[in-house]
Scaffold this active site. Structure first.
Site, short mmCIF file in Angstrom:
data_model
loop_
_atom_site.label_atom_id
_atom_site.label_comp_id
_atom_site.label_asym_id
_atom_site.label_seq_id
_atom_site.Cartn_x
_atom_site.Cartn_y
_atom_site.Cartn_z
CD GLU A 47 -1.97 2.08 1.77
OE1 GLU A 47 -1.67 3.05 1.04
OE2 GLU A 47 -2.12 2.18 2.99
CB CYS A 62 -1.30 6.93 1.28
SG CYS A 62 -2.54 5.99 2.12
C1 UN1 Z 1 -2.93 6.02 4.84
O1 UN1 Z 1 -2.76 7.21 4.67
O2 UN1 Z 1 -1.96 5.21 4.78
O3 UN1 Z 1 -8.69 6.66 3.78
C2 UN1 Z 1 -4.23 5.41 5.21
C3 UN1 Z 1 -8.07 7.31 4.63
C4 UN1 Z 1 -7.78 6.63 5.93
C5 UN1 Z 1 -6.59 5.74 5.80
C6 UN1 Z 1 -5.38 6.36 5.18
N1 UN1 Z 1 -8.93 5.85 6.31
O4 UN1 Z 1 -7.74 8.47 4.47
#
Ligand code: UN1
Length: 517
Positions: free
Chosen positions: A269, A303
């Protein structure tokens, strides 16, 4: 300790979570025994030293891996619903400790307290999901082509799962993996980020306590701490059939190659470069809220953060001005103070990357719409507070093509049909999250169609961040292709076995092959 720590109850939170000034960062169950170098954890909120954690050595890792492997052999024989019951109790503890854990996340990582609580809520949600799942690890039955034969598939636990998580979601990403892996019957070894080692220790302590009460063998939850070298112990370890890694594309490439060399599985990821398309039929108010939260939430360190907003030329100025106006209302400061929207970046390296992006976008011909900069003076002593910035930019700019983990938003224009916006949105190497703001059914469906977004997540009339745990989470292209949390993401934590049983006195061969002796 600074005033912030006193004023906002950090000491009390640390006490409730059993975090000491000096902690061992390696543990199998409740047994902490790290013997490596000392990692100091400074808060980006006020620059104060929160605590120290001792890193994992190769010898420490050997103990962890061996114990995890041994305990897995027992854990895999527990009925899945019994494993689910342990996760249910772990979840009760998370509910009880939501406030202190959310506070520590906020103080050690720098995200707002609301977002810290939200992150713990994600842990709670995935545990609920996992408990239900513990009674639903279903396989299929098939019809055999041979008479008197039965064919079906079943799912068995995979083994020891290695989890490498990043600083930005220091607790939730661990639980997306562990909650599922535990009910699936796996043992987990977790390397959290060395930038947020105390939140890792806090989580491990909660799990270890509940596991001990339930006589779960030591090593089903294990923690290792340190930099990439410690991660390598796992990625190169044949005893760890699955590595689930969250982080940069650069890191993912290294992990993928290491794991592939030994034919292990990896769940990646990695970075995103998420865009919101704003069509002439968009609701402007929701676009502004969704876009601004996406871009500045977690100080642009998700992310899923919104990096690009692609606006139709007919409404370009209107939407651009509304977003620029909204930025004027953003309050930057101590993230534990609920009046502030945006806290600090994680550290000074992140500040450097942020400043570099602003320099680059100017060099490449972009126009700064909302000026950035590092904040100084009272309340900003840690040197990690920056102003969320907006630049008008072109999609092909090198800097726009890269993910900068900071609140830098690129705004750009499209004209004509929605297909042109989709082309821009897809025109990056990353493929995590995407969104379209429109009340036009044709545009929305086109965006979701096979000719639409190429991302793992495609939303209509909500922003790019804030995914719920019920869906599979992850992305395509350089984002790595992995899927975590909901839907059928659990399957990656198990091995599939196809079983064919012959209950006749004969031995007919498949494909009608004749073979008589
Ligand atoms: C991340 O930034 O690695 O969808 C995860 C989102 C959160 C998870 C982010 N539920 O922004």
């Amino acid at each position: 300790m600074s005033n912030i720590s006193k004023e906002f109850g950090i000491d009390d939170a640390l006490k409730q979570l059993d975090i000491q000034k000096e902690n061992k960062g390696t543990s199998v169950g409740e047994n902490f025994f790290a013997s490596g170098e000392i990692i100091e954890s400074y808060s980006p909120v006020d620059g104060a030293l929160i605590g120290k954690v001792q890193a994992t050595t190769k010898e420490d890792y050997e103990k962890v891996a061996e114990t995890a492997h041994k305990s897995f052999k027992e854990w895999r024989t527990w009925p899945a619903p019994a494993r689910g019951e342990v996760v249910r109790q772990f979840n009760d503890e998370l509910r009880r400790l939501k406030a202190p854990l959310g506070k520590l996340v906020s103080y050690e990582m720098g995200k707002s307290y609301q977002e810290g609580l939200g992150e713990v809520q994600e842990m709670i949600d995935i545990c609920d999901f996992a408990v239900g799942l513990s009674r639903q690890l279903h396989g299929l039955t098939m019809h055999s082509e041979r008479p008197g034969h039965r064919m079906y598939e079943q799912w068995h636990p995979l083994g020891v799962v290695g989890i490498i998580s990043a600083f930005n979601f220091p607790v939730a990403v661990w639980s997306w993996n562990t909650a599922l892996a535990w009910v699936c019957g796996d043992a987990c070894i977790w390397k959290g980020s060395e930038k947020t080692p105390l939140t890792s220790v806090a989580c491990q302590k909660i799990a270890a306590r509940v596991f001990k009460e339930n006589k779960v063998p030591d090593g089903i939850s294990s923690l290792i701490t340190g930099d990439y070298k410690v991660g390598e112990y796992m990625t190169q370890d044949k005893r760890v059939p699955l590595i689930s890694a969250t982080g940069s594309i650069r890191m993912g490439r290294i992990v993928a190659q290491e794991v592939a060399k030994r034919l292990g599985k990896s769940l990646l990821e990695l970075g995103g470069n998420n865009a919101i398309i704003v069509t002439p039929d968009a609701d402007i108010k929701n676009t502004v809220i969704g876009g601004v939260f996406g871009a500045v939430g977690t100080c642009g360190q998700r992310c899923t953060s919104t990096r690009r907003i692609i606006i139709h030329d007919s409404i370009y100025d209107k939407v651009k001005n509304a977003i620029v106006d909204a930025y004027k209302q953003i309050k930057i400061g101590n993230p534990l103070d609920e009046n502030n929207h945006v806290g600090p970046l994680i550290d000074k390296d992140a500040v450097k990357n942020y400043l570099h992006a602003l320099e680059e976008v100017k060099k490449e011909g972009g126009t700064i719409l909302v000026e950035g900069g590092v904040l100084e003076g009272e309340g900003y002593e840690s040197g990690c507070y920056v102003k969320p910035a907006i630049a008008e930019a072109e999609n092909h700019f090198d800097i726009v093509q890269h993910e900068t983990f900071a609140p830098v938003l690129y705004i750009m224009k499209y004209s004509g049909e929605v297909d042109n916006a989709i082309e821009l949105q897809n025109g990056v190497v990353q493929g995590l999250s995407s969104a379209i703001m429109t009340n036009n059914l044709r545009e929305a469906e086109k965006f979701l169609s096979v000719e639409g977004s190429d991302c793992g997540i495609a939303n209509v009339n909500i922003g790019t961040s804030g995914a719920e745990i019920g869906g599979a989470f992850g992305g395509e292209k350089d984002t790595g292709g992995g899927r975590e949390s909901g839907s059928d993401a659990w399957k990656v934590y198990m091995r599939r076995q196809t079983n064919t049983i012959n209950y006749t006195k004969d031995l007919p061969l498949a494909q009608g092959i004749k073979f008589d002796l």
